[in-house]
Scaffold this motif. Sequence first.
Motif, mmCIF file in Angstrom:
data_model
loop_
_atom_site.group_PDB
_atom_site.id
_atom_site.type_symbol
_atom_site.label_atom_id
_atom_site.label_comp_id
_atom_site.label_asym_id
_atom_site.label_seq_id
_atom_site.Cartn_x
_atom_site.Cartn_y
_atom_site.Cartn_z
ATOM 1 N N ILE A 42 55.928 24.544 26.646
ATOM 2 C CA ILE A 42 57.243 24.952 27.141
ATOM 3 C C ILE A 42 57.890 23.761 27.841
ATOM 4 C CG2 ILE A 42 58.494 26.633 28.550
ATOM 5 C CD1 ILE A 42 56.712 27.846 26.279
ATOM 6 N N ALA A 43 59.143 23.484 27.502
ATOM 7 C CA ALA A 43 59.864 22.385 28.142
ATOM 8 C C ALA A 43 60.038 22.674 29.633
ATOM 9 C CB ALA A 43 61.230 22.202 27.484
ATOM 10 N N ILE A 51 55.385 24.597 19.124
ATOM 11 C CA ILE A 51 53.996 24.950 18.848
ATOM 12 C C ILE A 51 53.145 23.717 19.098
ATOM 13 C CG2 ILE A 51 52.344 25.605 17.070
ATOM 14 C CD1 ILE A 51 54.575 27.304 15.823
ATOM 15 N N HIS A 52 52.144 23.873 19.942
ATOM 16 C CA HIS A 52 51.210 22.781 20.221
ATOM 17 C C HIS A 52 49.961 22.898 19.342
ATOM 18 C CE1 HIS A 52 49.213 19.641 22.484
ATOM 19 N NE2 HIS A 52 48.136 20.416 22.531
ATOM 20 N N ALA A 53 49.446 24.130 19.171
ATOM 21 C CA ALA A 53 48.220 24.314 18.389
ATOM 22 C C ALA A 53 48.119 25.741 17.878
ATOM 23 C CB ALA A 53 46.997 23.985 19.238
ATOM 24 N N TRP A 54 47.344 25.888 16.831
ATOM 25 C CA TRP A 54 46.952 27.193 16.314
ATOM 26 C C TRP A 54 45.437 27.300 16.431
ATOM 27 C CZ3 TRP A 54 50.351 24.176 13.370
ATOM 28 C CH2 TRP A 54 51.635 24.700 13.220
ATOM 29 N N GLY A 55 44.944 28.543 16.448
ATOM 30 C CA GLY A 55 43.505 28.676 16.511
ATOM 31 C C GLY A 55 43.001 30.032 16.076
ATOM 32 N N PHE A 93 51.903 25.281 29.233
ATOM 33 C CA PHE A 93 51.445 25.781 27.943
ATOM 34 C C PHE A 93 51.216 27.286 28.035
ATOM 35 C CE2 PHE A 93 50.510 21.331 27.869
ATOM 36 C CZ PHE A 93 50.748 20.956 26.558
ATOM 37 N N ARG A 94 51.517 27.999 26.966
ATOM 38 C CA ARG A 94 51.347 29.459 26.925
ATOM 39 C C ARG A 94 50.570 29.858 25.678
ATOM 40 N NH1 ARG A 94 55.366 31.470 30.544
ATOM 41 N NH2 ARG A 94 55.726 29.696 31.913
ATOM 42 N N LEU A 95 49.766 30.899 25.854
ATOM 43 C CA LEU A 95 48.950 31.439 24.774
ATOM 44 C C LEU A 95 49.579 32.718 24.257
ATOM 45 C CD1 LEU A 95 46.213 31.646 23.182
ATOM 46 C CD2 LEU A 95 45.364 32.940 25.148
ATOM 47 N N VAL A 96 49.703 32.817 22.944
ATOM 48 C CA VAL A 96 50.192 34.034 22.301
ATOM 49 C C VAL A 96 49.187 34.419 21.223
ATOM 50 C CG1 VAL A 96 52.013 35.092 20.914
ATOM 51 C CG2 VAL A 96 52.605 33.460 22.740
#
Length: 105
Positions: A42-43, A51-55, A93-96
Amino acid sequence: MDNIMVSAPNIPAPPWSESDLAAVLEDMSTAYAPRLFTVFEIAADREDARIHAWGMDFGPDESCWFHTADGGASGSISSPERLLRALRNLGDFRLVRHDAARADE
């Protein structure tokens, strides 16, 4: 082969008919499927996000796998929340999680 408990209701004991087997396999697939997640950056002004990463999270007794959107890093870590803690000094950073909860949770 190891015995695996299945939670499909009203399924008779093995050996299974084709329709019972299909129900058992679907139930197990849902119950043991990894949970997908995305980590967003998030700015600072909250006017943008990327999007920074997928997992994939394989559950509390397993690890999770991640891959950054820019392809710069990938690997395993104990949980998506642990990945967030590792990133906290770099920004917001946020997790979804973007699929249904596992059947065993």
